[in-house]
Write an enzyme that holds these catalytic residues in place. Sequence first.
Site, PDB file in Angstrom:
ATOM      1  N   CYS A   1     -14.650 -19.152  55.718  1.00  0.00           N
ATOM      2  CA  CYS A   1     -16.027 -19.554  55.494  1.00  0.00           C
ATOM      3  C   CYS A   1     -16.672 -19.939  56.817  1.00  0.00           C
ATOM      4  O   CYS A   1     -16.224 -20.846  57.500  1.00  0.00           O
ATOM      5  CB  CYS A   1     -16.118 -20.699  54.517  1.00  0.00           C
TER       6      CYS A   1
ATOM      7  N   SER B   1     -26.407 -20.327  53.559  1.00  0.00           N
ATOM      8  CA  SER B   1     -25.692 -21.417  54.203  1.00  0.00           C
ATOM      9  C   SER B   1     -25.630 -22.566  53.205  1.00  0.00           C
ATOM     10  O   SER B   1     -26.363 -23.526  53.266  1.00  0.00           O
ATOM     11  CB  SER B   1     -26.394 -21.804  55.511  1.00  0.00           C
TER      12      SER B   1
ATOM     13  N   VAL C   1     -14.230  -8.524  52.399  1.00  0.00           N
ATOM     14  CA  VAL C   1     -14.466  -9.441  53.472  1.00  0.00           C
ATOM     15  C   VAL C   1     -15.386 -10.572  53.012  1.00  0.00           C
ATOM     16  O   VAL C   1     -16.121 -10.418  52.047  1.00  0.00           O
ATOM     17  CB  VAL C   1     -15.159  -8.747  54.682  1.00  0.00           C
TER      18      VAL C   1
ATOM     19  N   THR D   1     -18.594 -13.101  54.417  1.00  0.00           N
ATOM     20  CA  THR D   1     -19.873 -12.759  55.043  1.00  0.00           C
ATOM     21  C   THR D   1     -19.760 -12.635  56.563  1.00  0.00           C
ATOM     22  O   THR D   1     -18.834 -13.164  57.173  1.00  0.00           O
ATOM     23  CB  THR D   1     -20.892 -13.852  54.728  1.00  0.00           C
TER      24      THR D   1
ATOM     25  N   GLY E   1     -20.577  -9.682  44.495  1.00  0.00           N
ATOM     26  CA  GLY E   1     -21.190 -10.938  44.913  1.00  0.00           C
ATOM     27  C   GLY E   1     -22.698 -10.937  44.808  1.00  0.00           C
ATOM     28  O   GLY E   1     -23.270 -11.079  43.731  1.00  0.00           O
ATOM     29  N   THR E   2     -23.345 -10.716  45.946  1.00  0.00           N
ATOM     30  CA  THR E   2     -24.806 -10.811  46.044  1.00  0.00           C
ATOM     31  C   THR E   2     -25.544  -9.978  45.003  1.00  0.00           C
ATOM     32  O   THR E   2     -26.624 -10.360  44.552  1.00  0.00           O
ATOM     33  CB  THR E   2     -25.224 -10.380  47.469  1.00  0.00           C
TER      34      THR E   2
END
Lengths: 291, 291, 319, 319
Positions: free
Chosen positions: D133, D70, D196, D198, D276-277
């Site tokens: 988002c 976040s 996509v 999150t 990403g992650t």
Amino acid sequence: MNAGVLQVGGELIASRRAGAYHHLTLVAPGVAELAAPGQFVALAVGGATSATLLRRCFSIHRVTPSGTYGGTVDVVVAARGAGTRWLTSLRVHDPVDVVGPLGRPFPLPTEPVPCVLVGGGYGSAPLFWLAEVLRERGCPVEMVLGAASEDRLFGVLQARRSADGVTVTTDDGSAGHRGWVSDVLGDVVDRLGAGVVYACGPMGMLRSVTEVASAHGAVAQVAVEESMACGIGVCMTCVLPVRGGDGVTRMVRSCVGGPVFRGDRVRWDAIGDGVTRVPEDALGAPHPGGH
Amino acid sequence: MNAGVLQVGGELIASRRAGAYHHLTLVAPGVAELAAPGQFVALAVGGATSATLLRRCFSIHRVTPSGTYGGTVDVVVAARGAGTRWLTSLRVHDPVDVVGPLGRPFPLPTEPVPCVLVGGGYGSAPLFWLAEVLRERGCPVEMVLGAASEDRLFGVLQARRSADGVTVTTDDGSAGHRGWVSDVLGDVVDRLGAGVVYACGPMGMLRSVTEVASAHGAVAQVAVEESMACGIGVCMTCVLPVRGGDGVTRMVRSCVGGPVFRGDRVRWDAIGDGVTRVPEDALGAPHPGGH
Amino acid sequence: MVDMRTVLAGTTLPNPVMTASGCAANGTELNRFFPVAELGAFVTKTVMRDPRSGRPTPRMAETPSGMLNSIGLQGPGIDAFCEHDLPWLEQQGARVVVSVAGNTAEEFGEVVQRLVGSPAWGCVVGVEANISCPNVANRGLVFACDPVSSERVVRIVRARVPAEVPVLAKLTPDVTDIVTIAGAALGAGADALTMVNTLLGIVIDTDLLRPRLAGVTGGLSGPAIRPVAVRAIWQVTAAMRSGTLPTAPVVGVGGVRTGTDALELVAAGASAVQVGTATFNDPSAPRRVLTELEAEAARHGVERFADLVGIAHERMVRP
Amino acid sequence: MVDMRTVLAGTTLPNPVMTASGCAANGTELNRFFPVAELGAFVTKTVMRDPRSGRPTPRMAETPSGMLNSIGLQGPGIDAFCEHDLPWLEQQGARVVVSVAGNTAEEFGEVVQRLVGSPAWGCVVGVEANISCPNVANRGLVFACDPVSSERVVRIVRARVPAEVPVLAKLTPDVTDIVTIAGAALGAGADALTMVNTLLGIVIDTDLLRPRLAGVTGGLSGPAIRPVAVRAIWQVTAAMRSGTLPTAPVVGVGGVRTGTDALELVAAGASAVQVGTATFNDPSAPRRVLTELEAEAARHGVERFADLVGIAHERMVRP
Ligand SMILES: Cc1cc2nc3c(=O)[nH]c(=O)nc-3n(C[C@H](O)[C@H](O)[C@H](O)COP(=O)(O)OP(=O)(O)OC[C@H]3O[C@@H](n4cnc5c(N)ncnc54)[C@H](O)[C@@H]3O)c2cc1C
Ligand SMILES: Cc1cc2nc3c(=O)[nH]c(=O)nc-3n(C[C@H](O)[C@H](O)[C@H](O)COP(=O)(O)OP(=O)(O)OC[C@H]3O[C@@H](n4cnc5c(N)ncnc54)[C@H](O)[C@@H]3O)c2cc1C
Ligand SMILES: Cc1cc2nc3c(=O)[nH]c(=O)nc-3n(C[C@H](O)[C@H](O)[C@H](O)COP(=O)(O)O)c2cc1C
Ligand SMILES: Cc1cc2nc3c(=O)[nH]c(=O)nc-3n(C[C@H](O)[C@H](O)[C@H](O)COP(=O)(O)O)c2cc1C
Ligand code: FES
Ligand code: FES
């Protein structure tokens, strides 16, 4: 609580290469005492931080009910995906959580009839113990072992001890006869006058074994290998269509209804191309226009 | 490509208990050569099947740029959650993927001013190396080590070698003075006439150290410990509010802008109760009716 | 000793841990590992009117910290269920939540009608309307994706279940706004909400370059989805606390593997917790989670489990 | 050697691997591990009009095979971005996809207007409208949860971006029907879809019994969500193949850690893939995924990467 199956914190006490496979010995107190040939164990993989939640199932190769370490269970593992690679890279004394013994064992003949045991690749793993049990009951036993190539055969030397005769086939001819087990099986059944053919290996092989056995007057008992999420009968992922004694085809859980089935009961017509379809005549099959 | 940071497949070559902690030595060729005191490494945890994706960050305790094994890096680990438990249960020769050195090191004084080094719990880990570097530059060095209890002190003996004086405090009085490092720090700063106080430990301690240092005329350089997802500056999870040279407060990434900050620049007023708020006067802070 | 009892719309259960539908079959298999009667309740595999063969195989794929399944609600049909499965559970002394489904809203009603007529009905402490199964090839439609269909099913089920037995509506997280669906289910008379069912997912076999499941799509479950389950429980509980939704118990499900996982769902608002996929990893998981949850409650020093339900809404840091 | 080029609505990229917005900052940090210009494109952190401090911390929680974040779109604002970040990327020779957002549809337009006026605009090969988002406290609303708002934003962005540069609309999977949202974005002029973002999630701290994130909810990412990403890509691609949606390239993102993971998204229909992650686990992940994907393409014996795009739709087993 003991209802023929246990969950135990086991320990790896030996791990060695065997051709293309790894032969693992696990201390799993209590499991050995309950097991019979054809049953399997489900092993947790990946340790405490594992992203691989599902257990991996392996035929019990052999058991030693007691001994220096308490009961042990041996399995033969082909390293393929994440879980089997993890298992085969364990070191001695690493912990392994074991659930077993699971599934229905090979049914044993009540009379001392000659038997042929057919193993494809690591599918031979449970057959040596089976051979010993059969010979204890007076059954003459021959084995047929097949694989793609020599390094994928498991237990040829052991077979020569456990059985009265051994035939080997490889797809590439690197050992024994070039070809498939089904090419030689008919002759062995005839020569021995076998009443039962036990088989464990890939689905395609089990199907041919069933056909050959039937054609030569023997009953096939085959141990199937379906993708299993739980191994204990609660998830319904491992089903295949099997005709029951009542003639009705049902999608049967291979982990509790099998893994050993009478070959002529399995609906081979629905199985192929990596997919098992639901035969139209199966109980509760979808019918056109909706269930 | 080498821009002061490397990613290397390292290997654990020593793991030993040190009170409540584990002291690990990793072979990480190249990392040692680039590192300076106050920097940290980010270690991957859980192995190939791991569900724990994020790296764990640890202050570099010391480095050995070359040697029998090539460069090594030492870290001191408190086993808390899944990742640190995995690290502390590794065995010698297990592989560990290392990214480092990361972050800004402790800035060194240009003059040989006296320095006090304050460590809370495992926060002392990076200070011994720092002490040696400071003394090489002619700075008199004293250390103050504090922890909840004796087993949570790290490196008291080592401190006696690395520093000209050592004061120990524990919350429960099980070793040294009963109380907090901030209780004794003022006296040490005064006695030594220290110009700089370096500190590493929990946020609450860093805040008091900053206050005491300021009150006694010294500059505090504190190494903060914010939750980090990447350690390399790309995720923005590790921010805290820091006033810049221009007087403007920004949410600064502690992994690249820190972990070492001048204590009087950190907006301690926004930090507490396990949460760091965005000060209203911070650049880009949400304003009522806005954002 | 913490008082672990929990109340589910009038019915008091000795503890808040249950199996999750479809992850425990109908009890005989798990009973080899622990007595299923020790659980707060045993939730049965969703049963439909007629026997169903389910889908072709492969029916499952392992995924990072989870799995995909496409069983297709294989089952014996309600009559065989009432004849064999329910009496066996009653014999064990289990408290049973029966999960029901239908291809149409009316079929839900038929299933319930036969269920209520079963001689073993006495052991039933709840009827869970599985309005959220994404596996049934019902023209791609899932009841719980639409407030109107959800309402219809729940109304029919509630009408046929005797008043003293609670009706639970099981919701899917695959919606834009789960609070609206929850509202529809509660408005139609649901006494409690079970959240969440699986997320719709696909895995591609990168050797064969085709979907790994014969049925293409499947339901994603396991620890991977826990944050989504906690979020859904949180949102619906927050809406109840703020008065936007009528207050009703929530049964949490999704990714529970340990007692602390269960506590996450409870602190977010769940009065009871179901253990699903974790059972495949550890056959004793539901029983173990109960022991661990009890220890967690003791660690937090509460006297009653009920004191933990929704506690995170009170402890939330307000910025 | 497989021809790894991929075409993104008129723009040809040398290869199909990109960073994912917000997981690679604006390039300088990753460039220490590999030259960012080697990627098909570099996707920047979403930039808004004004500087933003983002949310309080903790901003992240690890989850099984994933994480929750976040961040709250912390960033320097479009002017600083155009002055510092974009020129640096241009200097490296990177092809840049700029991710933009606004608190209102109009603000998206302002951001784009200033971006297009930047001296370094030449390196921009795409503008990604982050309409999905879930972190921005915009009265809880997410543009991409609603077809009408999605349409409005995309229309404004498309109008301000020169025709030769493609506009990508980035969708959230947190909707009942992603095909409808995709249709709205394409109808409004989006040249491609990024799927996509999150999933909305919550983690509870079981020691403190409160949400672990200071902002309560966060976005779930990482391998845990890959099956959901593959499913979303599959559904939209299937709709394009069946003529329900106009055909447009899909950029896949969600849980890609290895080349085979990337291949899953490609076989489901993605013409390009963002990492990403996984970058947090391995700073070289985007570059490594490219090497691995190339090896996968070679293993499957295709001459062109493009031959793999959507291939699973053709190889699907029909029952
Ligand atoms: C009754 C039975 C006995 C078996 N005996 C042996 C044996 O003696 N030696 C041996 O090497 N293998 C045996 N197998 C196959 C073995 O279970 C799989 O090779 C193994 O599970 C694959 O795990 P993985 O981590 O390598 O692959 P992954 O692809 O990572 O596995 C993913 C998931 O799919 C399941 N799965 C994948 N392939 C199979 C499969 N063929 N059968 C069942 N589940 C599968 C896994 O259990 C796991 O849940 C047996 C399978 C069954 C059902
Ligand atoms: C610059 C820096 C230096 C550090 N030096 C040391 C050291 O020398 N010795 C030591 O024992 N610990 C040190 N820490 C703290 C250490 O990183 C955490 O204890 C560890 O990451 C927790 O991992 P876990 O698996 O035990 O916990 P988990 O709760 O499983 O961790 C979950 C996630 O949160 C992150 N996280 C949790 N706590 C922290 C924390 N306090 N700081 C940063 N990330 C956190 C983890 O990296 C991981 O991504 C340092 C942290 C930072 C930022
Ligand atoms: C193999 C399998 C079968 C399932 N069958 C059903 C079912 O029949 N009815 C139902 O309501 N949910 C079914 N579910 C969903 C679970 O009950 C549960 O809602 C979901 O898996 C999330 O919980 P978990 O993460 O603990 O598994 C099934 C899940 C799995 C994995
Ligand atoms: C820390 C973090 C920050 C993110 N910031 C943004 C962002 O600013 N804009 C955006 O469109 N997506 C953002 N995302 C979402 C990613 O771009 C991506 O869509 C999502 O994480 C799924 O991909 P992954 O599983 O590979 O991470 C962010 C994700 C993470 C983990
Ligand atoms: S593997 Fe779960 S029922 Fe057979
Ligand atoms: S930890 Fe990712 S930016 Fe600091």
